[in-house]
Design an enzyme around this catalytic site. Sequence first.
Site, PDB file in Angstrom:
ATOM      1  N   ARG A  55       0.876  -1.185   0.000  1.00  0.00           N
ATOM      2  CA  ARG A  55       0.000   0.000   0.000  1.00  0.00           C
ATOM      3  C   ARG A  55       0.903   1.220   0.000  1.00  0.00           C
ATOM      4  O   ARG A  55       1.671   1.416   0.941  1.00  0.00           O
ATOM      5  CB  ARG A  55      -0.909  -0.010   1.231  1.00  0.00           C
ATOM      6  CG  ARG A  55      -1.588   1.333   1.457  1.00  0.00           C
ATOM      7  CD  ARG A  55      -2.702   1.272   2.443  1.00  0.00           C
ATOM      8  NE  ARG A  55      -3.849   0.597   1.868  1.00  0.00           N
ATOM      9  CZ  ARG A  55      -5.068   0.610   2.400  1.00  0.00           C
ATOM     10  NH1 ARG A  55      -5.296   1.242   3.532  1.00  0.00           N
ATOM     11  NH2 ARG A  55      -6.055  -0.026   1.813  1.00  0.00           N
TER      12      ARG A  55
ATOM     13  N   ARG B  46     -13.676  -8.548   0.861  1.00  0.00           N
ATOM     14  CA  ARG B  46     -12.257  -8.293   0.589  1.00  0.00           C
ATOM     15  C   ARG B  46     -11.457  -9.592   0.761  1.00  0.00           C
ATOM     16  O   ARG B  46     -10.611  -9.940  -0.066  1.00  0.00           O
ATOM     17  CB  ARG B  46     -11.705  -7.218   1.537  1.00  0.00           C
ATOM     18  CG  ARG B  46     -12.213  -5.813   1.278  1.00  0.00           C
ATOM     19  CD  ARG B  46     -11.673  -5.244  -0.023  1.00  0.00           C
ATOM     20  NE  ARG B  46     -10.213  -5.222  -0.060  1.00  0.00           N
ATOM     21  CZ  ARG B  46      -9.441  -4.269   0.455  1.00  0.00           C
ATOM     22  NH1 ARG B  46     -10.000  -3.213   1.007  1.00  0.00           N
ATOM     23  NH2 ARG B  46      -8.125  -4.335   0.376  1.00  0.00           N
TER      24      ARG B  46
ATOM     25  N   HIS C 268      -7.327   1.019  -6.629  1.00  0.00           N
ATOM     26  CA  HIS C 268      -7.402   0.093  -5.491  1.00  0.00           C
ATOM     27  C   HIS C 268      -8.001  -1.218  -6.026  1.00  0.00           C
ATOM     28  O   HIS C 268      -9.170  -1.513  -5.796  1.00  0.00           O
ATOM     29  CB  HIS C 268      -8.290   0.737  -4.421  1.00  0.00           C
ATOM     30  CG  HIS C 268      -8.215   0.104  -3.064  1.00  0.00           C
ATOM     31  ND1 HIS C 268      -7.449  -1.003  -2.777  1.00  0.00           N
ATOM     32  CD2 HIS C 268      -8.829   0.449  -1.897  1.00  0.00           C
ATOM     33  CE1 HIS C 268      -7.610  -1.317  -1.501  1.00  0.00           C
ATOM     34  NE2 HIS C 268      -8.431  -0.455  -0.941  1.00  0.00           N
TER      35      HIS C 268
HETATM   36  N1   CP Z   1     -11.162  -0.301   2.114  1.00  0.00           N
HETATM   37  C1   CP Z   1      -9.906  -0.392   2.571  1.00  0.00           C
HETATM   38  O1   CP Z   1      -8.936  -0.577   1.824  1.00  0.00           O
HETATM   39  O2   CP Z   1      -9.787  -0.308   3.936  1.00  0.00           O
HETATM   40  P1   CP Z   1      -8.443  -0.158   4.760  1.00  0.00           P
HETATM   41  O3   CP Z   1      -7.869   1.188   4.419  1.00  0.00           O
HETATM   42  O4   CP Z   1      -8.847  -0.256   6.208  1.00  0.00           O
HETATM   43  O5   CP Z   1      -7.507  -1.266   4.369  1.00  0.00           O
HETATM   44  N1  NVA Z   2      -9.958   6.743  -1.205  1.00  0.00           N
HETATM   45  C1  NVA Z   2      -9.553   6.275   0.095  1.00  0.00           C
HETATM   46  C2  NVA Z   2      -9.761   4.794   0.217  1.00  0.00           C
HETATM   47  C3  NVA Z   2      -9.394   4.193   1.534  1.00  0.00           C
HETATM   48  C4  NVA Z   2      -9.541   2.699   1.561  1.00  0.00           C
HETATM   49  C5  NVA Z   2      -8.094   6.634   0.336  1.00  0.00           C
HETATM   50  O1  NVA Z   2      -7.276   6.501  -0.578  1.00  0.00           O
HETATM   51  O2  NVA Z   2      -7.779   7.067   1.453  1.00  0.00           O
END
Ligand code: CP
Ligand code: NVA
Length: 307
Positions: A102, A292, A129
Amino acid sequence: MKDFIAIGDYAPQQLQAMLDLAVRLKEEWQAGGNAPLLQGKTLAMIFQKPSLRTRVSFDMAMRHLGGDALYLSPAEIGLGKRESIADVARVVSGYVDAIMARVFAHEHVVELAKWASIPVINGLSDYNHPCQAMADALTIYEEFKTLKGINVTYVGDGNNVAVSLMFVCAKLGANFTIANPEGYDLPAEAVNLGRKFAAESGSTITLLNDPHQAVHNADVVYTDTWTSMGQEEEAEKRRRVFPPYQVNATLIAEARPHAIVMHCLPAHRGEEITDEVADGPHSRLFPQAHNRMHAQKAVLVELLTEK
Ligand code: CP
Ligand code: NVA
């Protein structure tokens, strides 16, 4: 494919096959447990940002499949700061079987994949994502038994989650509509790519600014935070711009009666979504979050096992 970096990199048939596998793995899990398809395999999870769902769902997916996962926090690796991304990729490739990362800049996960000799999975970047999109597709598929011809409307910021949702819809034949405030559009190159995928699947992409027009005929109404991770200094400004885009009971009443509401979470209740909607009968927020894990099992099995 060695990596899972963006939905756009995969053919519709490959995405559908992963979705079918996710359905099977979910059924198998619910019936008592998964076969140890990833026995002896370890996933390194590199995070430059916080996470609940991505971290826990990948960790549990690996455990359920007989494998293991290592959490590497933002403070630990210093990706590109303490050590170059190319060096991190080559070092970690000698210890584990796959990397989930991430990151802030999408180029960083692309760079990791370039230098790693093992599969790299994008666990969210500023561009898209894709793991979220697989879970989103699974959730829509479970509800409607297909994505073909389903009207998916995203209300809010044209962000990373919106991009991968658009891609998965366009690839699998769902019609994608977005309503965003002026100046918070989807990136133009992503839209061009999305339109190409939509033309191939016979679906549509519609770009609007009016949320009411956008939810008309919607089967799915999707929203996400107004301020993504990394944009915190814009939060105040965004709080002034986005209120007309709140997903509330009034807006949902304008969608199809059977419409479901989705959100990748974390939710900012009272901002992009109200408690009434998040906890109401249209909401699929928690099944979506749980998906997920099931969707990512399919991605992991696809990348880590011999066909
Ligand atoms: N939706 C999602 O990716 O959640 P997190 O940021 O908690 O991993
Ligand atoms: N758009 C949000 C998604 C979090 C899962 C971000 O990037 O923070």
